[in-house]
Design a protein around this motif. Sequence first.
Motif, mmCIF file in Angstrom:
data_model
loop_
_atom_site.group_PDB
_atom_site.id
_atom_site.type_symbol
_atom_site.label_atom_id
_atom_site.label_comp_id
_atom_site.label_asym_id
_atom_site.label_seq_id
_atom_site.Cartn_x
_atom_site.Cartn_y
_atom_site.Cartn_z
ATOM 1 N N ILE A 89 7.475 -45.817 -8.436
ATOM 2 C CA ILE A 89 8.565 -46.602 -7.859
ATOM 3 C C ILE A 89 9.019 -45.981 -6.539
ATOM 4 O O ILE A 89 9.250 -46.686 -5.551
ATOM 5 C CB ILE A 89 9.760 -46.699 -8.838
ATOM 6 N N LEU A 90 9.137 -44.664 -6.511
ATOM 7 C CA LEU A 90 9.548 -43.976 -5.290
ATOM 8 C C LEU A 90 8.560 -44.246 -4.157
ATOM 9 O O LEU A 90 8.967 -44.460 -3.010
ATOM 10 C CB LEU A 90 9.679 -42.468 -5.517
ATOM 11 N N SER A 91 7.267 -44.261 -4.453
ATOM 12 C CA SER A 91 6.275 -44.506 -3.404
ATOM 13 C C SER A 91 6.455 -45.892 -2.790
ATOM 14 O O SER A 91 6.248 -46.069 -1.589
ATOM 15 C CB SER A 91 4.855 -44.308 -3.937
ATOM 16 N N LEU A 92 6.855 -46.877 -3.598
ATOM 17 C CA LEU A 92 7.126 -48.215 -3.059
ATOM 18 C C LEU A 92 8.340 -48.185 -2.134
ATOM 19 O O LEU A 92 8.327 -48.803 -1.064
ATOM 20 C CB LEU A 92 7.370 -49.209 -4.197
ATOM 21 N N LEU A 93 9.375 -47.463 -2.539
ATOM 22 C CA LEU A 93 10.579 -47.343 -1.714
ATOM 23 C C LEU A 93 10.262 -46.651 -0.389
ATOM 24 O O LEU A 93 10.686 -47.108 0.677
ATOM 25 C CB LEU A 93 11.679 -46.586 -2.469
#
Length: 184
Positions: free
Chosen positions: A56-60
Amino acid sequence: MMTTMEAALLLLENELTSAKMISLKRMRCLGVSFDHTRQHDDTNEAKSCGGLPLIILSLLVEAYESWESFFVTVFTQGGQIKISTTRFNTSLELKNLQRVIDFLAKLSKLDPTLGEEIGRAGSQAVLTKIFVQIKRCISIAESSCETTEEDFDALMDLQNSACEVYSPTIRGMPFTNEELRYRL
């Protein structure tokens, strides 16, 4: 055409619709078996260092970097800030960032533990950068006579969503995979 980030986000949005689905995905991302008759071994998920929070962090991060690149390209020229007729409210980069943050807010409501894990993984630092960039955008927009109310609304919506997810109390290093498994 859909970017890789948009496709990954769409897949996760469709998959993570309930607390139960989030729990199962968290387990798969850490390689934890939820079926006692077999060990789950999907190489895309089971080997994910950092589990679902890091995904999820990589998408952000990707959405933020795209928006930051858009901002730098459109609003700076030769080191000087220029006022542009480009509208914030029609920016695909801003819409994607808004979508990712809204998804993060939804996940955090459905699974507060996952929200904390995403925060510890680094989302709080990215959100801080977003606040700084929003402030710069508002400053530029205020000095432009071409900025519309919809532009300000888009920036305020982004800021409100980011505030919903941001928590200054989340501190510390990211959880290890072992710690993430324990928290299931």
